[in-house]
Design an enzyme around this catalytic site. Structure first.
Site, PDB file in Angstrom:
ATOM      1  N   HIS A  65      25.818   7.582  61.133  1.00  0.00           N
ATOM      2  CA  HIS A  65      26.570   7.951  62.336  1.00  0.00           C
ATOM      3  C   HIS A  65      26.011   7.291  63.597  1.00  0.00           C
ATOM      4  CE1 HIS A  65      23.491  11.214  62.929  1.00  0.00           C
ATOM      5  NE2 HIS A  65      23.788  10.995  64.199  1.00  0.00           N
ATOM      6  N   ASP A 114      25.072  10.064  55.111  1.00  0.00           N
ATOM      7  CA  ASP A 114      24.665   9.661  56.460  1.00  0.00           C
ATOM      8  C   ASP A 114      23.410   8.786  56.399  1.00  0.00           C
ATOM      9  OD1 ASP A 114      24.746   9.449  59.179  1.00  0.00           O
ATOM     10  OD2 ASP A 114      24.013  11.480  59.591  1.00  0.00           O
ATOM     11  N   SER A 208      18.345  11.428  65.828  1.00  0.00           N
ATOM     12  CA  SER A 208      19.187  10.974  64.715  1.00  0.00           C
ATOM     13  C   SER A 208      18.695   9.656  64.145  1.00  0.00           C
ATOM     14  CB  SER A 208      20.629  10.777  65.190  1.00  0.00           C
ATOM     15  OG  SER A 208      21.271  12.001  65.348  1.00  0.00           O
TER      16      SER A 208
END
Length: 262
Positions: A65, A114, A208
């Site tokens: 992402h 992911d 992230s």
């Protein structure tokens, strides 16, 4: 010239990226300058900031992402201010030459598979503050104490940004612990469940793509979490790297048509 623009934008990001990024380290302390040699700062030119992990001289592992535009990778970074002023001499900057995401990833679900591999435009030089991290030989066991790190927020929901990477120790839990806290998770998943049941420590906005490190191996990738970070009884899901090692090795070996496990 590109590096100058990146560093100028990083100054702006220190004030603004909390609204645009996804995960950071809460409840940790400044990382020792020698303990995050594999930690990459993944800067997306659309204004998004992620972490990543150097797994060999040419490849960085991060979250899918984080694929939101052209990517620059900075390695050997500790204090952002030192990079911006030119004090830090061990920083190396690379452009993402190729990006690989699981071809069987659900395009309408950012949480699915992911994981992303970045091939840099040239190999980095191993140095005092830059070195790759090993892929996992086995998955971590429940109860393992693992390390998270990143430049993300250190408070939530009112965001405070550190300017240096922060590190924290968290525990591996059975996947069902995460499912109890987040019923939207699927019954089976290629994710790890990690955190602190008492709350107060965990990944948060800005981390992230960064690593979950267990016994000197990258076992997880910071993926997604709740609106408020590090809440009691709410450990977070991390992409389980062990389940993707065959795909990672295939891509690096040149089999760019390789698919991820379902």
């Amino acid at each position: 010239m590109v590096l100058i623009r990146v560093l100028a934008n990083l100054l702006i990001l220190q004030l603004s990226y909390a609204q645009k990024s996804s995960e950071l380290v809460i409840g940790g302390d400044e990382c020792n300058i020698n303990e995050h040699r594999s930690l990459a700062l993944v800067y997306i030119t659309s204004g998004f900031l992620c972490g990543g992990t150097l797994i060999n001289k040419e490849w960085v592992l991060t979250a899918a992402h984080c694929d939101r535009g052209d990517i620059l990778v900075l390695l050997g970074v500790h204090r952002l201010k030192d990079v911006q002023t030119g004090v830090s001499k061990d920083v190396q900057t690379r452009v993402a030459k190729e990006k690989f995401i699981c071809p069987n990833r659900k395009k309408d679900d950012e949480k699915d598979k992911d994981i992303m591999l970045i091939r840099m435009d040239s190999p980095v030089n191993i140095s005092t503050h830059i070195a790759p991290l090993s892929l996992p030989s086995n998955p971590p066991s429940v109860g393992s104490v693992c390390r998270i790190m990143g430049w993300g927020a250190i408070t939530s929901p009112n965001v405070t940004l550190p300017g240096v990477p922060h590190c924290a120790d968290i525990n591996i839990f059975d996947y069902e612990v995460c499912r109890a806290a987040k019923p939207e998770l699927p019954v089976t998943s290629r994710t790890l469940c990690a955190g602190i049941l008492e709350g107060g420590k965990g990944s948060c906005d800005g981390d992230s793509g960064g690593p979950l490190i267990c016994n000197g191996e990258i076992q997880g990738i910071v993926s997604w979490g709740g609106d408020i970070c590090a809440q009691p009884r709410e450990p977070e899901p991390y992409t389980k790297v062990f389940d993707y090692t065959e795909w990672i090795q295939s891509i690096i070996a040149g089999n760019t048509d390789a698919t991820c496990p379902p």
